[in-house]
Scaffold this active site. Sequence first.
Site, PDB file in Angstrom:
ATOM      1  CG  HIS A  19      11.188  19.858  28.475  1.00  0.00           C
ATOM      2  ND1 HIS A  19      12.307  20.545  28.082  1.00  0.00           N
ATOM      3  CD2 HIS A  19      10.511  20.709  29.310  1.00  0.00           C
ATOM      4  CE1 HIS A  19      12.297  21.760  28.624  1.00  0.00           C
ATOM      5  NE2 HIS A  19      11.218  21.876  29.378  1.00  0.00           N
ATOM      6  CB  SER A 101       8.278  23.808  29.455  1.00  0.00           C
ATOM      7  OG  SER A 101       8.558  24.975  30.175  1.00  0.00           O
ATOM      8  CD  GLU A 119      10.236  34.093  33.422  1.00  0.00           C
ATOM      9  OE1 GLU A 119      10.182  32.854  33.543  1.00  0.00           O
ATOM     10  OE2 GLU A 119      11.006  34.789  34.116  1.00  0.00           O
ATOM     11  CG  ASN A 144       4.840  34.742  42.941  1.00  0.00           C
ATOM     12  OD1 ASN A 144       4.864  33.582  42.483  1.00  0.00           O
ATOM     13  ND2 ASN A 144       5.286  35.048  44.140  1.00  0.00           N
ATOM     14  N   GLY A 145       3.988  33.406  39.641  1.00  0.00           N
ATOM     15  CA  GLY A 145       3.190  32.277  39.166  1.00  0.00           C
ATOM     16  C   GLY A 145       2.593  31.440  40.279  1.00  0.00           C
ATOM     17  CG  ASP A 165      10.808  24.124  35.458  1.00  0.00           C
ATOM     18  OD1 ASP A 165      11.571  23.625  36.304  1.00  0.00           O
ATOM     19  OD2 ASP A 165      11.165  24.372  34.282  1.00  0.00           O
TER      20      ASP A 165
END
Length: 277
Positions: A19, A101, A119, A144-145, A165
């Site tokens: 972060h 985040s 997410e 799915n990111g 991440d």
Amino acid sequence: MLSYQHAYHAGNHADVLKHVVLLALLAKLAGKDKPLRYIETHAGAGGYDLRAPAARKNREYLGGIGKIWNAGGMPEAVARLVDLVRRYNDGATTVERYPGSPWLAREMLRPTDSVYLFELHPAENRALEHALGADRRVTVLRVNGLEGCIGLVPPPERRGLVFVDPSYETKDEHSQVVDALHKAHRRFATGTYAIWYPVLERRWVERFERAVRGIGIDAVDVYELRVAPDGRGEGLTGSGMIVANPPWRVREELAIALPWLARELGVDGGGSYRIGD
Ligand SMILES: C[S@@+](CC[C@H](N)C(=O)[O-])C[C@H]1O[C@@H](n2cnc3c(N)ncnc32)[C@H](O)[C@@H]1O
């Protein structure tokens, strides 16, 4: 498989490093008077209660935000995070909640910026929607990111940060990350990309870094923080952020923050850091 839950780890040393770097990138990118798009491929719940059973299980935050919450002489990049965490805690004297985040990123953005948050986990996605969904700049997606982010670049703004991440739960997740970065970079070569990785095994880190560098992106920086020497068999001894196309002068700020973090967060004086390009 979605067994990972960030609530167990919120606010630990890896979150602090991740972060601090994320906010330093956004401070520079949002410092320019032009809109930008923020995309997060693995967004989590948006915020975590450190008094809840999950966070209390191993109290990982005590080795991260808990250690620096009241520290003196913080470098600017660390103070930026601690100030925001204090705001998230509504003036509490001890740290009771830790922001995710997406919340931190949103605090850095302007009314003209856009935010896309991926997410996959149903409960985490619901919590995220609840935390940030009402903000009209924000779009929360249950997709799915690593696949979804490709279609969002290049952004119309032509400026953007893609933050990746993952929890690296499956064996091939790191190659999926490299593949997604490769595809996204082909479409949006000037974008900034920030990828978090764990330090559990040095050979894994070396292979991962080599694979990212193999894509052929002009500028790639690495910011790594270790709280103990590698391979002590004590789980996560460190973590890093690989940043492709870092904004100008972010490195100077992080070169002051990382030695300070290594000193403050190192266990028994065993902290160290690496900044590489
Ligand atoms: C490390 S956590 C995210 C923490 C968050 N970035 C933060 O710093 O506050 C990773 C999250 O990714 C989610 N996830 C796992 N695989 C995913 C995927 N392929 N696409 C989107 N989300 C995924 C998990 O459910 C988990 O909530």
